[in-house]
Design a protein around this motif. Structure first.
Motif, PDB file in Angstrom:
ATOM      1  N   VAL A   1      32.906  43.367  72.558  1.00 15.88           N
ATOM      2  CA  VAL A   1      32.042  42.190  72.738  1.00 15.88           C
ATOM      3  C   VAL A   1      31.031  42.119  71.606  1.00 15.88           C
ATOM      4  CG1 VAL A   1      30.238  41.203  74.180  1.00 15.88           C
ATOM      5  CG2 VAL A   1      32.334  42.057  75.219  1.00 15.88           C
ATOM      6  N   ALA A   2      30.400  43.266  71.301  1.00 17.83           N
ATOM      7  CA  ALA A   2      29.363  43.270  70.281  1.00 17.83           C
ATOM      8  C   ALA A   2      29.927  42.851  68.927  1.00 17.83           C
ATOM      9  CB  ALA A   2      28.734  44.654  70.181  1.00 17.83           C
ATOM     10  N   VAL A   3      31.166  43.295  68.643  1.00 17.95           N
ATOM     11  CA  VAL A   3      31.761  42.943  67.352  1.00 17.95           C
ATOM     12  C   VAL A   3      32.157  41.465  67.335  1.00 17.95           C
ATOM     13  CG1 VAL A   3      33.759  43.322  65.875  1.00 17.95           C
ATOM     14  CG2 VAL A   3      32.513  45.270  66.799  1.00 17.95           C
ATOM     15  N   ALA A   4      32.576  40.944  68.483  1.00 13.60           N
ATOM     16  CA  ALA A   4      33.065  39.573  68.521  1.00 13.60           C
ATOM     17  C   ALA A   4      31.942  38.552  68.467  1.00 13.60           C
ATOM     18  CB  ALA A   4      33.897  39.365  69.789  1.00 13.60           C
TER      19      ALA A   4
ATOM     20  N   VAL B   1      22.441  57.230  70.045  1.00  7.63           N
ATOM     21  CA  VAL B   1      23.168  58.487  70.183  1.00  7.63           C
ATOM     22  C   VAL B   1      22.252  59.665  69.870  1.00  7.63           C
ATOM     23  CG1 VAL B   1      24.987  59.884  69.154  1.00  7.63           C
ATOM     24  CG2 VAL B   1      25.432  57.509  69.771  1.00  7.63           C
ATOM     25  N   PHE B   2      21.464  59.517  68.824  1.00  8.15           N
ATOM     26  CA  PHE B   2      20.555  60.606  68.456  1.00  8.15           C
ATOM     27  C   PHE B   2      19.558  60.879  69.583  1.00  8.15           C
ATOM     28  CE2 PHE B   2      16.765  62.359  66.450  1.00  8.15           C
ATOM     29  CZ  PHE B   2      17.330  63.398  65.742  1.00  8.15           C
ATOM     30  N   ALA B   3      18.982  59.785  70.119  1.00  8.42           N
ATOM     31  CA  ALA B   3      17.988  59.966  71.184  1.00  8.42           C
ATOM     32  C   ALA B   3      18.615  60.601  72.414  1.00  8.42           C
ATOM     33  CB  ALA B   3      17.351  58.626  71.540  1.00  8.42           C
ATOM     34  N   ARG B   4      19.851  60.210  72.728  1.00 10.14           N
ATOM     35  CA  ARG B   4      20.532  60.819  73.864  1.00 10.14           C
ATOM     36  C   ARG B   4      20.713  62.306  73.634  1.00 10.14           C
ATOM     37  NH1 ARG B   4      23.936  57.453  77.590  1.00 10.14           N
ATOM     38  NH2 ARG B   4      24.750  59.415  78.313  1.00 10.14           N
TER      39      ARG B   4
ATOM     40  N   GLY C   1      22.466  45.933  62.223  1.00  4.12           N
ATOM     41  CA  GLY C   1      21.611  46.247  63.361  1.00  4.12           C
ATOM     42  C   GLY C   1      22.359  47.020  64.426  1.00  4.12           C
ATOM     43  N   LEU C   2      23.595  46.589  64.659  1.00  3.12           N
ATOM     44  CA  LEU C   2      24.403  47.257  65.675  1.00  3.12           C
ATOM     45  C   LEU C   2      24.619  48.722  65.307  1.00  3.12           C
ATOM     46  CD1 LEU C   2      25.638  46.098  68.214  1.00  3.12           C
ATOM     47  CD2 LEU C   2      27.806  45.907  66.994  1.00  3.12           C
ATOM     48  N   ALA C   3      24.966  48.945  64.045  1.00  6.17           N
ATOM     49  CA  ALA C   3      25.213  50.318  63.604  1.00  6.17           C
ATOM     50  C   ALA C   3      23.951  51.159  63.753  1.00  6.17           C
ATOM     51  CB  ALA C   3      25.685  50.318  62.151  1.00  6.17           C
TER      52      ALA C   3
ATOM     53  N   LEU D   1      14.135  46.992  60.450  1.00  2.00           N
ATOM     54  CA  LEU D   1      15.105  46.030  60.974  1.00  2.00           C
ATOM     55  C   LEU D   1      14.449  44.676  61.224  1.00  2.00           C
ATOM     56  CD1 LEU D   1      17.387  47.639  63.676  1.00  2.00           C
ATOM     57  CD2 LEU D   1      18.027  46.580  61.514  1.00  2.00           C
ATOM     58  N   LEU D   2      13.257  44.744  61.794  1.00  2.00           N
ATOM     59  CA  LEU D   2      12.539  43.521  62.132  1.00  2.00           C
ATOM     60  C   LEU D   2      12.213  42.733  60.866  1.00  2.00           C
ATOM     61  CD1 LEU D   2      11.406  42.446  64.825  1.00  2.00           C
ATOM     62  CD2 LEU D   2       9.190  43.234  64.042  1.00  2.00           C
TER      63      LEU D   2
END
Lengths: 296, 436
Positions: free
Chosen positions: B45-48, B219-222, B210-212, B271-272
């Motif tokens: 979904v995110a890619v589309a 992932v890092f925070a997890r 942004g997605l990347a 990013l902002l």
């Protein structure tokens, strides 16, 4: 020298007003251990009621209504939200008050819009001359009223049943409850008193030489946070000292702005925060705060 | 040494184990398969999205992504470690302005170093970390709400500097942001690029960047939360002294998490800046910090997914109200005297913060967990995401007892009630029945 004296008197006066705000903040913290970030919006609510009502019912009645309204808002926040919050973590309760603050401040600043509301005070822009020093009358009244209110509350803490109940709750909430102190009433009273003090402070933050109540008033009230934490959040003496330190610093930095040009424009507004950072670096618990001993 | 006591306990820390299970490869059991399927669906979904949705949604999505990165950082600090910070907007500002200053060519009255943009972005994140490190003597020693007030200073001092340091920040008017350029690929409208007959402008390209970034940050925070540091952080939040006794260097951890969260803030700022294409000092004020606190409370304190959910909610709300304001009652056009969409959004999420704490401990994430029937361990992990747990610090036996379904404790009168509300279970652990 004259300038310095004038600035000093003004600084002490505005500091006394900050001390009023900080005192309410400390009262709430002692009674309920909540750091109340909604304090600025309580102040704004009080000021707004005064500003809207004074043309129709006169200044003194409007002031009474404003104080009552702010006290009622404070009590309501305690009764509807703080008491019912599904948590005992103080950090989360602090965030709840931030939520309350967002709602109240947004609505009030929306109502104020871009206006500058006069509060219709009887002192207007009269200036008193004390020898070579000229001071706005409002500043002297602010100083007198703040000093009287603070003294009254310090006495009340010591000698009335309400004060004893509050101190007992601050000391050990559970033991106090077992001794028959009604915790709900104590904490609601604390919030109401803090609201009332904030409304009085709102009056003096918005009178001459300030143009009136506008969107920026909430920001002015923010400077009472450094005042409270500077003195130590759990200390009423600290609130007074912190308020004075902040007030005098702010006025002096603003007054000597031209000599302090390297600090940039509007340095007076941020000087309180700088002072706070410096004090916290040296004494993390504040000037008069007690470092809580922990029992394991 | 520090985490051995928790590790000995079979149900020691629900969330940590949940996180670890997610990080490790596991067999394709039903649960794992479902997880893989949902994740691939989410990625698809995110890619589309950039191929189907218009610019408005991409812009809103980009803001949400950058907000999510920042909120993850703040949630590490406030949610997981219990340290309130009102100064998050300051670190966003540091990140944004460092990126702009380092990457821009000097022109007019504005300075700039003209470094390659990826390098500038990395340096900007590091600079935000350094700024957090400078504040760490305070951040390490103050706890909870005290730190919240102290960090107010960062906001006000920071804005003062931003407004006055005109050569770096452009003063009141701000300054334009140079587009990111990665290995010769420019994240801007020109040169034109068409993928699958969809014109790929700056928004579409930034969407993938942004997605990347968001995925890496999450992932890092997890990883941080699931591992040893995460446990130490939670212990500090729940019981500072116990943490110290178990060998967690409390002040060092507090300072360290503060630095980490400020780096996340800096990354969000970069990013902002890229999404806005112009940075204005006015934006990085107290309101922005309050937004971030609202995000993590609404989403769910102490977890990565909660931060992302809250960030999407809080940052999309004003934009949705602006776009669909005509169709909504009570929302008026800006300037017409009624409640403007931005104000309506603020009031809504301010109220949402209060409502979440009153009725929904665990936030949106907790709600999602409650709607789905789950095994006992997972529900306890959801509960754990909120520090709203009075029983935990004081009652060392609490977690054990709570993790066992009520039916197994053998208490008469409560058979077959596996799904209990948070409140009841607190009471269970607070008032153990006389026979156990």
């Amino acid at each position: 020298m004259t300038t310095f004296l004038e600035l000093l008197v003004n600084g002490v006066s505005i500091g006394a007003v900050y001390a009023l705000i900080a005192l309410g903040f400390v009262i709430i913290f002692r009674a309920t251990e909540v750091v109340n970030f909604a304090h600025a919006s309580l102040l704004l609510a009080g000021g707004y009621v005064v500003a809207r009502l004074h043309p129709s019912i006169g200044f003194w009645a409007a002031l009474a209504a404003g104080v009552a309204a702010a006290a009622a808002v404070g009590a309501l926040v305690e009764f509807l939200i703080i008491r019912r919050a599904n948590t005992a973590s103080h950090g989360v309760l602090a965030i709840v008050t931030i939520g309350v603050d967002i709602v109240l401040t947004t609505e009030l600043t929306r109502r104020i819009g871009t206006d500058v509301l006069a509060l219709g005070d009887p002192w207007r822009d009269r200036v008193v001359r004390l020898g070579p020093v000229s001071v706005a009358e409002t500043r002297l009244v602010a100083l007198a009223v703040a000093a009287a209110l603070i003294a009254a509350f310090l006495l009340a803490f010591r000698h009335t049943g309400w004060g004893v109940a509050m101190r007992a709750t601050a000391e050990d909430a559970e033991a106090a409850a077992l001794m028959g102190v009604r915790r709900g009433r104590v904490s609601m009273g604390a919030w109401a008193v803090a609201g009332a003090l904030a409304a009085v402070a709102a009056l003096f933050l918005c009178v001459f030489p300030t143009p009136g109540l506008d969107r920026g008033t909430a920001f002015a009230a923010m400077k009472a946070f450094p005042a409270a934490i500077l003195g130590g959040l759990d200390s009423t003496t600290g609130a007074l000292a912190g308020g004075l330190v902040i007030g005098v610093t702010e006025t002096l930095v603003t007054g000597y702005q031209n000599d302090l040009a390297f600090l940039g424009r509007g340095a007076g507004d941020v000087a309180p925060f700088l002072v706070m950072v410096v004090v916290l670096l040296i004494r993390p618990a504040g000037l008069f705060g007690t470092k809580e001993p922990a029992r394991v | 040494m520090s985490d051995r006591p928790t590790e000995d306990r079979p149900t020691g820390d629900g969330r940590a184990e949940g996180g670890r299970a997610g990080a490790l490869p596991r067999g394709l059991t039903g649960n794992g398969l479902a997880r893989i399927l949902t994740r691939s669906a989410a990625v698809a979904v995110a890619v589309a999205v950039p191929f189907y949705l218009e610019g408005f949604w991409l812009q809103a999505g980009l803001f949400a992504m950058s907000a999510a990165v920042g909120a993850i950082g703040l949630n590490l600090l406030t949610g997981a470690t219990g340290q309130l910070s009102m100064g998050h907007a300051f670190f966003l500002a540091v990140g944004a302005y460092c990126y702009v200053h380092l990457s821009a060519e000097p022109e007019g009255g504005l300075g700039g170093l003209g470094l390659p943009t990826p390098l500038a972005a990395v340096l900007a994140v590091l600079a935000a970390g350094v700024a957090g490190g400078v504040f760490s003597p305070i951040a390490g020693r103050l706890k909870g709400a005290y730190l919240g007030i102290a960090t107010l200073a960062l906001i006000f001092l920071g804005q003062h500097v931003l407004f006055n340091a005109t050569p770096v920040t452009g003063g009141y008017n701000g300054r334009p942001v140079p587009p990111m350029e990665l290995f010769g690929f420019v994240f801007a409208d020109s040169p034109a690029l068409v993928v699958a007959r969809v014109p790929f402008g700056a928004l579409e390209r930034l969407w993938f960047l942004g997605l990347a970034v968001l995925v890496c940050a999450a992932v890092f925070a997890r990883g941080v939360l699931a591992g040893r540091p995460g446990r130490a952080m939670n212990t500090i939040r729940d019981h500072e002294i116990a943490a110290g006794v178990m060998g967690v260097p409390v002040a060092r951890y507090r300072a360290g998490v503060f630095v980490l969260s400020s780096m996340y803030g800096g990354l969000a700022g970069v990013l902002l800046a890229l999404a806005f294409q112009r940075t204005v000092p006015e934006y990085f004020g107290l309101l922005l910090s309050l937004d971030y606190l609202a995000m993590i409370v609404i989403g769910g304190l102490g977890s990565v997914a909660g931060a992302v959910a809250g960030a999407v909610f809080v940052s999309m709300l004003p934009q949705l109200l602006t776009r669909y304001g005509d169709a909504l009652p009570l929302v008026a056009q800006p300037g017409s005297g009624g409640v403007s969409p931005a104000e309506a959004a603020r009031i809504l999420y301010g109220a949402a913060v209060v409502a979440v704490v009153l009725f929904l401990p665990g936030g949106l994430l907790g709600l999602a967990g409650r709607l789905r029937p789950r095994p006992a361990r997972s529900t306890s992990s959801v509960r754990r995401t909120s520090p709203a747990d009075p029983a935990r610090p004081a009652d060392p036996a609490g977690p054990d007892r709570r993790a066992v379904p009520a039916a197994e404790t053998g208490r008469a009168g409560k058979p077959g009630k596996p799904e209990k509300s948070d409140r009841t279970s607190f009471k269970t652990s607070l008032n153990p029945s006389p026979d156990d």
